[in-house]
Design a protein around this motif. Structure first.
Motif, PDB file in Angstrom:
ATOM      1  N   TYR A   1      47.278  49.671  71.917  1.00 23.42           N
ATOM      2  CA  TYR A   1      47.214  48.861  73.276  1.00 23.42           C
ATOM      3  C   TYR A   1      47.163  49.527  74.516  1.00 23.42           C
ATOM      4  O   TYR A   1      46.289  48.939  75.479  1.00 23.42           O
ATOM      5  CB  TYR A   1      48.534  48.192  73.345  1.00 23.42           C
ATOM      6  CG  TYR A   1      48.757  46.819  72.184  1.00 23.42           C
ATOM      7  CD1 TYR A   1      48.170  45.666  72.330  1.00 23.42           C
ATOM      8  CD2 TYR A   1      49.820  47.339  70.995  1.00 23.42           C
ATOM      9  CE1 TYR A   1      48.510  44.769  71.189  1.00 23.42           C
ATOM     10  CE2 TYR A   1      49.843  46.099  70.257  1.00 23.42           C
ATOM     11  CZ  TYR A   1      49.318  44.998  70.304  1.00 23.42           C
ATOM     12  OH  TYR A   1      49.457  43.929  69.311  1.00 23.42           O
ATOM     13  N   GLN A   2      47.569  50.618  74.765  1.00 22.32           N
ATOM     14  CA  GLN A   2      47.329  51.479  75.755  1.00 22.32           C
ATOM     15  C   GLN A   2      45.843  51.707  76.220  1.00 22.32           C
ATOM     16  O   GLN A   2      45.432  51.444  77.177  1.00 22.32           O
ATOM     17  CB  GLN A   2      48.019  52.619  76.058  1.00 22.32           C
ATOM     18  CG  GLN A   2      49.504  52.228  75.935  1.00 22.32           C
ATOM     19  CD  GLN A   2      50.660  53.692  75.748  1.00 22.32           C
ATOM     20  OE1 GLN A   2      49.962  54.660  75.655  1.00 22.32           O
ATOM     21  NE2 GLN A   2      51.754  53.313  75.760  1.00 22.32           N
TER      22      GLN A   2
ATOM     23  N   ASP B   1      37.878  41.366  72.622  1.00 23.75           N
ATOM     24  CA  ASP B   1      38.814  41.925  73.341  1.00 23.75           C
ATOM     25  C   ASP B   1      39.469  42.924  72.304  1.00 23.75           C
ATOM     26  O   ASP B   1      40.205  42.749  71.365  1.00 23.75           O
ATOM     27  CB  ASP B   1      40.026  40.981  73.567  1.00 23.75           C
ATOM     28  CG  ASP B   1      41.386  41.375  74.211  1.00 23.75           C
ATOM     29  OD1 ASP B   1      41.332  42.625  74.558  1.00 23.75           O
ATOM     30  OD2 ASP B   1      42.305  40.532  74.595  1.00 23.75           O
TER      31      ASP B   1
ATOM     32  N   GLN C   1      40.229  54.481  71.431  1.00 27.55           N
ATOM     33  CA  GLN C   1      40.956  53.674  70.297  1.00 27.55           C
ATOM     34  C   GLN C   1      40.372  53.599  68.877  1.00 27.55           C
ATOM     35  O   GLN C   1      41.308  53.549  68.018  1.00 27.55           O
ATOM     36  CB  GLN C   1      40.814  52.389  71.034  1.00 27.55           C
ATOM     37  CG  GLN C   1      41.614  51.228  70.308  1.00 27.55           C
ATOM     38  CD  GLN C   1      41.199  49.786  70.629  1.00 27.55           C
ATOM     39  OE1 GLN C   1      40.325  49.350  70.784  1.00 27.55           O
ATOM     40  NE2 GLN C   1      42.481  49.081  70.924  1.00 27.55           N
TER      41      GLN C   1
ATOM     42  N   GLU D   1      51.302  51.224  69.740  1.00 25.60           N
ATOM     43  CA  GLU D   1      51.538  51.179  71.066  1.00 25.60           C
ATOM     44  C   GLU D   1      50.197  51.870  71.961  1.00 25.60           C
ATOM     45  O   GLU D   1      49.829  51.388  72.867  1.00 25.60           O
ATOM     46  CB  GLU D   1      52.707  51.607  71.482  1.00 25.60           C
ATOM     47  CG  GLU D   1      53.837  50.964  71.468  1.00 25.60           C
ATOM     48  CD  GLU D   1      55.219  51.321  71.608  1.00 25.60           C
ATOM     49  OE1 GLU D   1      55.297  52.602  72.163  1.00 25.60           O
ATOM     50  OE2 GLU D   1      56.289  50.905  71.206  1.00 25.60           O
TER      51      GLU D   1
ATOM     52  N   ALA E   1      44.262  46.211  68.164  1.00 27.67           N
ATOM     53  CA  ALA E   1      45.836  46.815  68.145  1.00 27.67           C
ATOM     54  C   ALA E   1      46.630  45.628  67.240  1.00 27.67           C
ATOM     55  O   ALA E   1      47.291  46.050  66.516  1.00 27.67           O
ATOM     56  CB  ALA E   1      46.345  46.978  69.358  1.00 27.67           C
ATOM     57  N   GLN E   2      46.441  44.412  67.519  1.00 26.03           N
ATOM     58  CA  GLN E   2      47.373  43.362  67.111  1.00 26.03           C
ATOM     59  C   GLN E   2      47.060  43.269  65.523  1.00 26.03           C
ATOM     60  O   GLN E   2      48.045  42.752  64.899  1.00 26.03           O
ATOM     61  CB  GLN E   2      46.906  42.029  67.599  1.00 26.03           C
ATOM     62  CG  GLN E   2      47.314  41.963  69.138  1.00 26.03           C
ATOM     63  CD  GLN E   2      46.647  40.597  69.731  1.00 26.03           C
ATOM     64  OE1 GLN E   2      46.248  39.859  69.065  1.00 26.03           O
ATOM     65  NE2 GLN E   2      47.019  40.530  70.937  1.00 26.03           N
TER      66      GLN E   2
ATOM     67  N   ALA F   1      43.388  50.108  74.923  1.00 30.90           N
ATOM     68  CA  ALA F   1      42.921  48.687  75.110  1.00 30.90           C
ATOM     69  C   ALA F   1      42.935  48.469  76.604  1.00 30.90           C
ATOM     70  O   ALA F   1      41.997  47.922  77.130  1.00 30.90           O
ATOM     71  CB  ALA F   1      43.382  47.838  74.347  1.00 30.90           C
ATOM     72  N   ASP F   2      44.035  48.707  77.192  1.00 31.80           N
ATOM     73  CA  ASP F   2      44.265  48.423  78.734  1.00 31.80           C
ATOM     74  C   ASP F   2      43.296  49.246  79.456  1.00 31.80           C
ATOM     75  O   ASP F   2      43.000  48.566  80.423  1.00 31.80           O
ATOM     76  CB  ASP F   2      45.716  48.586  78.783  1.00 31.80           C
ATOM     77  CG  ASP F   2      46.773  47.693  78.510  1.00 31.80           C
ATOM     78  OD1 ASP F   2      46.383  46.603  78.062  1.00 31.80           O
ATOM     79  OD2 ASP F   2      47.768  48.100  78.384  1.00 31.80           O
TER      80      ASP F   2
ATOM     81  N   GLU G   1      49.847  44.890  63.397  1.00 31.06           N
ATOM     82  CA  GLU G   1      51.240  44.255  63.320  1.00 31.06           C
ATOM     83  C   GLU G   1      51.777  44.016  62.135  1.00 31.06           C
ATOM     84  O   GLU G   1      52.915  44.114  61.868  1.00 31.06           O
ATOM     85  CB  GLU G   1      51.314  43.233  64.493  1.00 31.06           C
ATOM     86  CG  GLU G   1      50.935  43.666  66.000  1.00 31.06           C
ATOM     87  CD  GLU G   1      52.003  44.480  66.690  1.00 31.06           C
ATOM     88  OE1 GLU G   1      53.205  44.776  66.119  1.00 31.06           O
ATOM     89  OE2 GLU G   1      51.991  44.853  67.735  1.00 31.06           O
TER      90      GLU G   1
ATOM     91  N   HIS H   1      42.302  44.609  72.477  1.00 35.38           N
ATOM     92  CA  HIS H   1      43.792  44.471  71.866  1.00 35.38           C
ATOM     93  C   HIS H   1      44.119  43.712  70.927  1.00 35.38           C
ATOM     94  O   HIS H   1      44.994  43.743  70.082  1.00 35.38           O
ATOM     95  CB  HIS H   1      44.558  43.414  73.321  1.00 35.38           C
ATOM     96  CG  HIS H   1      44.537  43.953  74.503  1.00 35.38           C
ATOM     97  ND1 HIS H   1      43.515  44.111  75.457  1.00 35.38           N
ATOM     98  CD2 HIS H   1      45.591  44.772  75.318  1.00 35.38           C
ATOM     99  CE1 HIS H   1      43.825  44.641  76.481  1.00 35.38           C
ATOM    100  NE2 HIS H   1      44.987  45.100  76.523  1.00 35.38           N
ATOM    101  N   LYS H   2      42.768  42.820  70.403  1.00 34.49           N
ATOM    102  CA  LYS H   2      43.114  42.325  69.144  1.00 34.49           C
ATOM    103  C   LYS H   2      43.060  43.479  67.892  1.00 34.49           C
ATOM    104  O   LYS H   2      43.501  42.964  67.007  1.00 34.49           O
ATOM    105  CB  LYS H   2      42.055  41.416  68.861  1.00 34.49           C
ATOM    106  CG  LYS H   2      42.006  40.090  69.621  1.00 34.49           C
ATOM    107  CD  LYS H   2      40.742  39.227  69.597  1.00 34.49           C
ATOM    108  CE  LYS H   2      40.976  37.779  70.735  1.00 34.49           C
ATOM    109  NZ  LYS H   2      39.721  37.144  70.423  1.00 34.49           N
TER     110      LYS H   2
END
Length: 231
Positions: free
Chosen positions: A129-130, A184, A140, A126, A189-190, A132-133, A193, A186-187
């Motif tokens: 992701y934060q 991106d 990161q 999480e 972080a993904q 990345a935001d 998963e 966010h990728k």
């Protein structure tokens, strides 16, 4: 501010915003290293860089220290900072060692961890992701490494964790370059998963496959970047 003359006399860097100077300088130097504009072993001269960035020497020095913690730069007493000399073969070997350590550590952890440890790993993702935001790429990178170290720490094997820490700087050099592979953040972080899913299911085969894919894809993309730098 003028950027007409780069470190190698060719306008390497872009103009800076007024905030987060250290982060911006570190990001641009890292990109220059990856793109081969700064060669392995090349000295990062604070005075020349500060003139090009239009700043004092202090943020340049802090940016160099940040890059040193990420494994892209090394410091030498009384000589300053230099681009890390790390060959693509070195990095490939590091990835192979990392893969073996993490898979073994994760499988050991699978027999030991409970909801508390899985929740800690979830919170760590999480956090990715934060960040990345918020656009904090350097943070990161650090938290990405923390996720993988946590997984090894949950193995309960102190010797394994010590070896992992011993190769940390070299590993973080590779992790730093992961940011160059995704448009991106966010990728990034993904990609963690599937590891979490396998841990939650308690499936050793799925966990092994997830780590082999996660680390293997990084290896197969990052090592050629280093090879490009060498040439």
């Amino acid at each position: 501010m003028s950027n007409s003359h780069g470190v190698n006399g060719a306008g390497v860097f872009k103009a800076l915003e007024a905030t987060d100077l250290v982060q911006q300088i570190a990001r641009q130097i890292a990109e220059a290293i990856v793109q081969g504009k700064l060669k392995p072993g090349e000295r990062l001269t604070e005075l020349r860089l500060s003139k090009e960035f239009g700043t004092s020497r202090a943020p340049v020095r802090e940016a160099a220290r940040l890059l040193e913690s990420q494994g892209l730069v090394v410091s030498q007493p009384r000589r300053g900072f230099f681009v890390r000399t790390l060959s693509s073969r070195d990095l490939y070997d590091i990835y192979e060692l990392r893969l073996g350590l993490e898979i073994h550590g994760a499988l050991l952890a699978l027999d030991r961890i409970g909801e508390r440890e899985i929740d800690m790993l979830k919170r760590q993702v999480e956090k990715l992701y934060q960040l990345a935001d918020q656009g904090f790429g350097e943070e990161q990178i650090a938290e990405d490494y923390t996720f993988h170290r946590m997984l090894c720490a949950f193995s309960g094997n102190a010797r394994l964790l010590k070896v992992y820490d011993d190769i940390a700087i070299d590993m973080r050099a590779g992790i730093t370059l992961i940011g160059q592979l995704y448009d991106d953040p966010h990728k990034i972080a993904q990609t963690h998963e599937p590891i979490l899913e396998a841990l939650e299911r308690g499936d050793p085969m799925q966990l092994t496959a997830a780590l082999r894919f996660h680390i293997g894809v990084a290896r197969d993309h990052v090592v050629p970047l280093f090879a490009d730098i060498e040439t």
